[in-house]
Enzyme design. Structure first.
Site, PDB file in Angstrom:
ATOM      1  N   TYR A 171       0.493  -1.487   0.346  1.00 34.78           N
ATOM      2  CA  TYR A 171      -0.355  -0.093   0.180  1.00 34.78           C
ATOM      3  C   TYR A 171       0.466   1.059   0.273  1.00 34.78           C
ATOM      4  CZ  TYR A 171      -3.849   2.758   1.224  1.00 34.78           C
ATOM      5  OH  TYR A 171      -4.881   4.209   1.510  1.00 34.78           O
ATOM      6  N   LYS A 194       0.401   4.478  -2.891  1.00 36.32           N
ATOM      7  CA  LYS A 194       0.289   5.784  -2.753  1.00 36.32           C
ATOM      8  C   LYS A 194       1.576   6.434  -3.112  1.00 36.32           C
ATOM      9  CE  LYS A 194      -4.208   5.093  -1.650  1.00 36.32           C
ATOM     10  NZ  LYS A 194      -4.898   5.378  -2.542  1.00 36.32           N
TER      11      LYS A 194
END
Length: 308
Positions: free
Chosen positions: A155, A159
């Site tokens: 993640y 991001k």
């Protein structure tokens, strides 16, 4: 300024933050293409927008493949005749520590978040440039992509990658009048509901009570609706000069994140050899080393989770 006559796509907008973005855009006058992987969820989201007087259409498909990006843009054009804004919100989590993370854990998250943002933005921009009327690209980031979070290698990579792409797109799209920005939301969602630190805030929202000031002000943590206003603003003509920015929002707080800059610069004639670094690091560089991970203030006693 309203968004009357504008058309927006919001990926991952069946629930949570994405639904709040879609509803706020519609409330401001935009026609919205809603997207989710569950047909029933997609249909329900569309129904909530239409029940409030807005216009929406749904696309049920997983974000990541180029085919989905094309379907989203084609649906916007076929249904509403134009495309003015894209919000890339779709995401998935596969949290685990590095040494336990499988290839599938990594690939699934990167495919949806990073590749999905790339393919959808690429397709939207192709149309926006050809139409010649400018446009708005709004990509959803995360504090994890800015500072890192334990157990979120995949993640964090996705991001952080989104922020890098957005800064690049802001440069590439400027002449076409297309802005590109990243929104970093901090809000009560299904994910934060499982974190004991936020329990008092989540409980207050669930009970229909005001969220305590500590969370809204000190922590910048609020509801999904607290984030939606920024997304609608960035989709509007009022934000025509805002581009390349990473903007954090939550509760009562809004932040503009810095672009990475050198925290310290030092020179040594002949370069920095191993021996020179061993000698100089403790006195010259150590104090400039940057912290990692999110930093939360200590919870006031009244918000401490109850002991088991």
């Amino acid at each position: 300024m309203s968004l009357d006559g504008k058309v927006a796509i919001v990926t991952g907008s069946g629930r949570g933050l994405g639904l709040a973005y879609a509803q706020e855009l519609a409330r401001r006058g935009a026609h919205v293409v809603v997207n989710d992987i569950d047909a029933d969820v997609t249909a329900e989201a569309v129904a909530t927008i239409e029940a409030s007087g807005g216009r929406a259409v749904g696309v049920t498909a997983p974000v990541g493949p180029t085919g989905t990006a094309q379907e989203l843009v084609d649906t916007a054009l076929a249904t509403f005749g134009r495309l003015d804004a894209l919000v890339t919100n779709a995401g998935v989590l596969r949290d685990t520590v590095l040494w336990k993370m499988s290839d599938d854990d990594f690939d699934t998250v990167v495919t949806v978040h990073l590749r999905g943002t790339f393919t959808t933005v690429r397709e939207a921009v192709r149309h926006m440039r050809q139409a010649g009327e400018g446009g708005r690209i709004i990509c959803i980031g995360s504090p994890t992509g800015q500072r890192g979070t334990f157990g979120q290698t995949n993640y964090a990579a996705a991001k952080a990658g989104i922020v890098g792409m957005v800064r690049t797109w802001a440069l590439e799209l400027k002449r076409a009048g297309i802005t590109a920005n990243t929104v970093v939301p901090v809000a009560a969602t299904a994910m934060t509901a499982t974190v004991p630190y936020f329990a008092a805030a989540v409980r207050a929202e669930a009970d229909g009570e005001p969220m305590p000031a500590f969370f809204r002000h000190d922590l910048g943590f609020g509801t999904v609706d607290d984030v939606a206003g920024l997304v609608a603003f960035l989709a509007s003509d009022a934000a025509a000069k805002v581009t390349g920015q990473v903007i954090g929002v939550g509760g009562d707080r809004l932040q503009i994140w810095t672009h990475p800059e050198a925290a310290l610069t030092a020179y040594r004639e002949g370069g920095w050899t191993y021996d020179a670094l061993v000698e100089a690091w403790p006195t010259t560089f150590d104090g400039a080393a940057q912290s990692v991970g999110e930093r939360f203030p200590e919870l006031p006693a009244q918000f401490q989770p109850a002991s088991p």
